[in-house]
Scaffold this active site. Structure first.
Site, short mmCIF file in Angstrom:
data_model
loop_
_atom_site.label_atom_id
_atom_site.label_comp_id
_atom_site.label_asym_id
_atom_site.label_seq_id
_atom_site.Cartn_x
_atom_site.Cartn_y
_atom_site.Cartn_z
N LYS A 105 0.93 -1.29 0.00
CA LYS A 105 -0.09 0.20 -0.04
C LYS A 105 0.78 1.24 0.00
CE LYS A 105 -3.59 2.54 2.63
NZ LYS A 105 -2.81 3.53 2.87
N ALA A 274 -9.38 1.05 7.20
CA ALA A 274 -10.98 1.18 7.31
C ALA A 274 -11.59 0.10 6.57
CB ALA A 274 -10.99 2.65 6.18
#
Length: 557
Positions: A105, A274
């Protein structure tokens, strides 16, 4: 230059000076960690209570793609731009987890000329908050097995322990393990596993607690398992663990103050994912920023279906916050990716694919405006490959949805490149047009809450659950129906299938597992094949990261 090269050339202000001159905070209220980062006293924050709140702006995004969206970069660029316009503004971000930094990421400090610094510190060990959360979590894990080893006074059922261990690294080999091997001296053998620290309930508790008192109460309310035969719940307070856990976390609860490349103040605090947690920075940081600034710009992780929904239905509900407006971030490249264009071909103009992929942005925009009643502006994070025709198409499509598109160049130009966005945000926030509402009623059954999110936000036709998940929901419904739900699903799609781009409709959201987060005060619904311990990719980012003989880090984005 790369992000890290730009960050390493930054001319940072001593954090003591920045706090004093930009925020009016005296040095005695700060605990410096070196010259350029510091923790803010909770006593000082308590003293801000009588000050009025500033305007709260949420930055969210379309569903992520390999093409990139730039939500954190836009958050930083907007904050810098607002300050350039003379608006006293603070930015609130989450702390990056080490696992994704060394995985795929990347970091969480922005990019280009819209970054938060010191970038290497923030993306690596920072002020030790993740370490403190991991130790506090694993202390409870150790106390559970120690209690069983020494007679098991509480009659805990080893088959029903609901508390795993955590580590701040992507390590798929630790998802499911067996502990207690080696004989009686090492305790009782049982199945266990690891989650990543960002998915820890302790992380969520830290981010949702407004004081040390609340932190300790929530820690004591953590559900660790059930008793044999009568299936009664056992909590961390039954093991007398909450005091020691809070002691480990007392400094971690204090917000971390850093700065942008343009020397504007930023709180970077808390780091829940999230897609498997609630994905927002800490309540303490957000509330403090609202007292210290006229405008506060914060982000919620991944797309608006995940981070923004949890920001509203969990964080705002629990903390009494009300956003004044939303910025929805997209890129032309990402929308063409949602329209079916391979990554290698995204540089080419493709109006047909852009229009096909626009459905993803449209659904997020509809959700923000219609489901949550919030005014919203669309920020296009500009790439040099974007064409005039593509931008014109986007503007027309967004205006048909009752919103406005602002093209932003903050990655290349810093705050200057986002001034148009800042002006639009000021007008939006000051107009007071928010008709803010939650997606579901607090007392609705858990099943109905999950179904509401799936059908109203995700475009699903229905939800389904296997026998195990249905039994878990039935078991939890009576005691936890007043809790919000936290959906753990892939971030790449509105559905369970990460390969299903755009805005799929009519699918069925499958619930695999339901976990009560009694201390954090929400219920987690794990959907599809979602993992709470990620794995490293075939070629992890760690292979490109290095440090030279002088201690200079390279390859960190």
């Amino acid at each position: 230059m790369s992000d890290i090269e730009i960050a390493q050339k930054a001319k940072m202000l001593p954090i003591i000076d920045l706090a004093k001159h930009r925020l009016g905070i005296a040095p005695e209220h700060l605990d410096p960690h070196g010259h350029y980062k510091a923790k803010l006293s909770l006593d000082y924050i308590d003293g801000l209570e009588d000050r009025p709140n500033g305007k709260l702006i949420l930055v969210t995004a379309i569903s992520p793609t390999p093409a990139g969206e730039g939500k954190t970069t836009t958050t930083v660029g907007l904050g810098d731009a607002l300050n350039r316009l003379g608006k006293k503004t603070m930015i609130c971000l989450r702390e990056p987890a080490l696992g994704p930094c060394f995985g795929v990421k990347g970091g969480a400090a922005g990019g280009g000329y819209a970054q938060v610094v010191p970038m290497e510190d923030i993306n690596l060990h920072f002020t030790g908050d993740f370490h403190a959360i991991g130790v506090a979590h694993n202390l409870l894990s150790a106390m559970i097995d120690n209690h069983i080893h020494h007679g098991n006074r509480l009659n805990l059922d080893p088959r029903q322990i609901a508390w795993k261990r955590v580590i701040d690294m992507n390590d798929r080999a630790l998802r499911d393990i067996v502990i207690g091997l080696g004989g009686t001296a090492n305790g009782f053998a049982r199945e266990d596993g690891f989650d990543i620290i960002a998915a820890s309930e302790v992380m969520a508790i830290l981010c949702l607690s407004s004081s040390l008192k609340e932190l300790k109460e929530r820690l004591g309310n953590i559900l660790v398992g059930y008793t044999r035969f009568d299936n009664k719940p056992v909590f961390a307070r039954d093991l007398n663990a909450q005091g020691a856990m809070a002691a480990l976390l007392k400094d971690a609860l204090r917000p971390n103050l850093v700065q942008t490349l343009e020397n504007n103040p930023v709180f970077v605090h808390g780091g829940p994912f999230a897609n498997i947690a609630h994905g927002c920075n800490s309540v303490v940081a957000t509330k403090a920023a609202l007292k210290l600034a006229d405008y506060v710009v914060t982000e919620a992780g991944f797309g608006a279906d995940l981070g923004a929904e949890k920001f509203i239905d969990i964080k705002c509900r629990k903390a009494g916050l009300r956003p004044d407006g939303v910025v929805l971030v997209a890129t032309v490249r990402a929308l063409k990716s949602h329209g079916g264009v391979p990554v290698k071909e995204l540089q080419q103009e493709n109006l047909q694919a852009l229009e096909a992929g626009f459905v993803n942005l449209a659904r997020h925009l509809d959700n923000v405006q219609q489901r949550f009643g919030l005014p919203c502006v669309v920020a296009i994070n500009h790439f040099t490959s974007d064409t005039d025709a593509e931008i014109a198409l986007l503007k027309r499509k967004v205006e048909e949805k009752g919103s406005k598109v602002i093209v932003c160049r903050h990655w290349a130009e810093g705050g200057k490149g986002a001034e148009d966005l800042a002006r639009e945000v000021v007008g939006m926030a000051d107009a007071g047009q928010s008709d803010f509402s939650f997606l579901y009623e607090e007392r609705a059954p858990l099943w109905d809450k999950i179904k509401t999110i799936a059908t109203q936000l995700y475009g699903a036709a229905d939800i389904t659950a296997d026998i195990k998940a249905r039994q878990q929901l039935e078991r939890l419904s009576e005691e936890y129906s007043h809790f919000p739900v936290c959906i753990a699903k892939t971030q790449y799609s509105f559905s369970n299938d990460p390969n299903l781009k755009g805005a799929p409709s009519g699918h069925v959201l499958s619930i695999r597992e339901v976990r009560p987060s009694h201390g954090a005060e929400f219920v987690v619904a794990v959907c599809g094949s979602m993992m709470t311990m990620p794995g490293l990719p075939k070629v992890p980012a760690a292979e490109a990261i290095d440090v030279d003989d002088n201690g200079r880090i390279t390859g960190l984005f």
